[in-house]
Enzyme design. Structure first.
Site, PDB file in Angstrom:
ATOM      1  N   SER A   5      -9.544   0.768   1.202  1.00 52.50           N
ATOM      2  CA  SER A   5      -8.853   1.712   0.324  1.00 52.50           C
ATOM      3  C   SER A   5      -8.291   1.026  -0.911  1.00 52.50           C
ATOM      4  CB  SER A   5      -7.667   2.266   1.120  1.00 52.50           C
ATOM      5  OG  SER A   5      -7.510   3.605   0.929  1.00 52.50           O
ATOM      6  N   HIS A  51     -12.602   6.887  -1.588  1.00 50.68           N
ATOM      7  CA  HIS A  51     -13.632   6.217  -0.794  1.00 50.68           C
ATOM      8  C   HIS A  51     -15.020   6.643  -1.277  1.00 50.68           C
ATOM      9  CE1 HIS A  51     -11.086   4.609   2.561  1.00 50.68           C
ATOM     10  NE2 HIS A  51     -10.270   5.528   2.108  1.00 50.68           N
ATOM     11  N   ALA A  62      -6.794  -1.653   3.641  1.00 50.94           N
ATOM     12  CA  ALA A  62      -5.380  -1.527   3.293  1.00 50.94           C
ATOM     13  C   ALA A  62      -4.647  -1.302   4.604  1.00 50.94           C
ATOM     14  CB  ALA A  62      -5.175  -0.361   2.347  1.00 50.94           C
ATOM     15  N   MET A  96      -6.302   2.025  10.008  1.00 49.00           N
ATOM     16  CA  MET A  96      -7.151   3.045  10.628  1.00 49.00           C
ATOM     17  C   MET A  96      -8.633   2.681  10.573  1.00 49.00           C
ATOM     18  SD  MET A  96      -5.229   6.316   8.916  1.00 49.00           S
ATOM     19  CE  MET A  96      -3.445   6.327   8.676  1.00 49.00           C
ATOM     20  N   SER A  97      -8.928   1.398  10.522  1.00 49.21           N
ATOM     21  CA  SER A  97     -10.345   0.990  10.446  1.00 49.21           C
ATOM     22  C   SER A  97     -10.506  -0.407  11.059  1.00 49.21           C
ATOM     23  CB  SER A  97     -10.799   0.960   8.978  1.00 49.21           C
ATOM     24  OG  SER A  97     -10.123  -0.059   8.279  1.00 49.21           O
ATOM     25  N   HIS A 151      -0.647   8.334   0.632  1.00 52.00           N
ATOM     26  CA  HIS A 151      -1.935   7.709   0.350  1.00 52.00           C
ATOM     27  C   HIS A 151      -1.932   7.127  -1.068  1.00 52.00           C
ATOM     28  CE1 HIS A 151      -6.152   6.877   0.834  1.00 52.00           C
ATOM     29  NE2 HIS A 151      -6.501   7.683  -0.152  1.00 52.00           N
ATOM     30  N   ASN A 180       1.807  -1.381   2.062  1.00 52.50           N
ATOM     31  CA  ASN A 180       3.151  -0.795   2.253  1.00 52.50           C
ATOM     32  C   ASN A 180       3.752  -1.418   3.504  1.00 52.50           C
ATOM     33  OD1 ASN A 180       0.888   1.049   3.492  1.00 52.50           O
ATOM     34  ND2 ASN A 180       2.689   1.321   4.787  1.00 52.50           N
ATOM     35  N   HIS A 195     -14.473   6.626   8.421  1.00 50.36           N
ATOM     36  CA  HIS A 195     -13.307   6.518   9.312  1.00 50.36           C
ATOM     37  C   HIS A 195     -13.448   7.463  10.502  1.00 50.36           C
ATOM     38  CE1 HIS A 195     -11.618   4.944   5.515  1.00 50.36           C
ATOM     39  NE2 HIS A 195     -10.881   4.193   6.302  1.00 50.36           N
ATOM     40  N   TYR A 233     -11.146   9.134  11.883  1.00 53.11           N
ATOM     41  CA  TYR A 233     -10.348  10.361  11.720  1.00 53.11           C
ATOM     42  C   TYR A 233     -11.077  11.449  10.932  1.00 53.11           C
ATOM     43  CZ  TYR A 233      -9.116   8.235   7.184  1.00 53.11           C
ATOM     44  OH  TYR A 233      -9.160   7.638   5.965  1.00 53.11           O
ATOM     45  N   GLU A 234     -12.183  11.095  10.309  1.00 49.95           N
ATOM     46  CA  GLU A 234     -12.938  12.123   9.587  1.00 49.95           C
ATOM     47  C   GLU A 234     -13.683  13.039  10.557  1.00 49.95           C
ATOM     48  OE1 GLU A 234     -14.799  10.607   5.767  1.00 49.95           O
ATOM     49  OE2 GLU A 234     -14.182   8.739   6.712  1.00 49.95           O
TER      50      GLU A 234
HETATM   51  N1  HPA Z   1      -0.405   2.794   8.647  1.00 52.35           N
HETATM   52  C1  HPA Z   1      -1.695   3.013   8.949  1.00 52.35           C
HETATM   53  N2  HPA Z   1      -2.681   2.808   8.092  1.00 52.35           N
HETATM   54  C2  HPA Z   1      -2.366   2.367   6.874  1.00 52.35           C
HETATM   55  C3  HPA Z   1      -1.047   2.111   6.488  1.00 52.35           C
HETATM   56  C4  HPA Z   1      -0.011   2.339   7.422  1.00 52.35           C
HETATM   57  O1  HPA Z   1       1.192   2.142   7.168  1.00 52.35           O
HETATM   58  N3  HPA Z   1      -1.091   1.663   5.210  1.00 52.35           N
HETATM   59  C5  HPA Z   1      -2.386   1.653   4.841  1.00 52.35           C
HETATM   60  N4  HPA Z   1      -3.176   2.063   5.842  1.00 52.35           N
END
Ligand code: HPA
Length: 273
Positions: free
Chosen positions: A31, A62, A114, A211-212, A247, A235, A84, A86-87
């Site tokens: 990301s 993406h 990310a 998430m990947s 996001h 973050n 992903h 989750y898609e």
């Molecule tokens: N949590 C899950 N996935 C993420 C995060 C997060 O804080 N930041 C970027 N991808």
């Protein structure tokens, strides 16, 4: 032959109708890190939607295509945009690209993402070398009939992230004065971010959350690729961050880290071969 294997083979055929390029390194851009594609001497690009049977990503940020070309003379295939879980795709589709890139010739899989930082010494914008992962919160991509064409039924997982590649990435960071954190990445399904209680729990055994990546590493390890990975800490994870997660924030922090990320990836790839 299994449906899952046939699907990968059909995607390979579809790609081979468009290019005979043989990559050595496969690079997955996380990301906000998609701009890295600008550093590649591009030979050809193939949009995911033009590959028969390929799962097409739906997430903003993406953009979905393979970029074939050279990073300092090293032949690479780069994924701008990944798939992903989750898609809503089956987990076998989520790891199809890794297997496809292996079948195109890639020996090394360089994963980037990310991630939320859980280690209290991390800051937004840090880069983290992935030394290991926890993938047990998502379905294992090897569930189902074993694909003997790729690997063994019960693959060893004691050194998924290649020690030699890790050392080359550390060395590259040192040479370029890039601060490089290290740690364990834990993959959750998403798409909701974690609750503070979940982060409190996860922080006992991992440094970054996303998430990947782990499922891709499991499939790539199964089929014998050498793997390395870098997380961009976009973050601080929920509860450690004064503001709600978005996001947009994730993409902005990745943008800020983009320069050092590009340098690190490019120089490291040059050392790999
Ligand atoms: N949590 C899950 N996935 C993420 C995060 C997060 O804080 N930041 C970027 N991808």
């Amino acid at each position: 032959m299994s449906e899952v294997y046939d699907k990968v083979v059909n995607c390979v055929k579809s790609v081979r109708e468009k290019t005979d390029f043989i990559p050595k390194v496969a690079l997955v851009l996380g990301s906000g890190l998609g701009d890295y594609a600008n550093d590649i001497e591009i030979v050809t690009e193939i949009e995911y939607k033009d590959i028969t049977g390929f799962p097409v990503s739906t997430v903003p940020g993406h953009a979905g295509k393979f970029i074939f070309g050279y990073v300092n003379k090293v032949p690479v295939v780069c994924m701008k945009g990944r798939v992903h879980y989750y898609e809503g795709y089956p987990i076998s589709d989520v790891v199809l690209p890794a297997r496809l890139m292996k079948m195109l010739g890639a020996e090394i899989l360089f994963l980037t993402n990310a991630a939320g930082g859980m280690n209290p010494s991390f800051h937004a914008g840090d880069l983290m070398l992935i030394t290991d992962h926890i993938g047990m919160f998502v379905p294992n991509p090897l569930i189902g009939a074993n694909l003997d064409e790729f690997g063994t039924r019960f693959p060893d997982m004691s050194e998924v992230y290649d020690l030699d590649l890790q050392e080359k990435i550390r060395e590259t960071a040192r040479e370029n004065n890039i601060v490089l954190q290290e740690g364990v990445y834990v993959q959750l399904t998403g798409p909701s971010y974690e609750s503070p209680a979940e982060i409190k729990m996860l922080s006992h055994f991992a440094d970054a959350v996303g998430m990947s990546t782990a499922v891709e590493a499991i499939a790539a390890n199964h089929c014998g690729m050498k793997i390395c990975g870098i997380s961009c800490i976009s973050n601080l994870a929920a509860g450690l961050n004064p503001t709600p997660l978005s996001h947009k924030e994730v993409q902005e922090a990745a943008d800020m880290a983009a320069m050092k990320f590009r340098k690190l990836v490019t120089e490291a790839i040059t050392k790999f071969v």
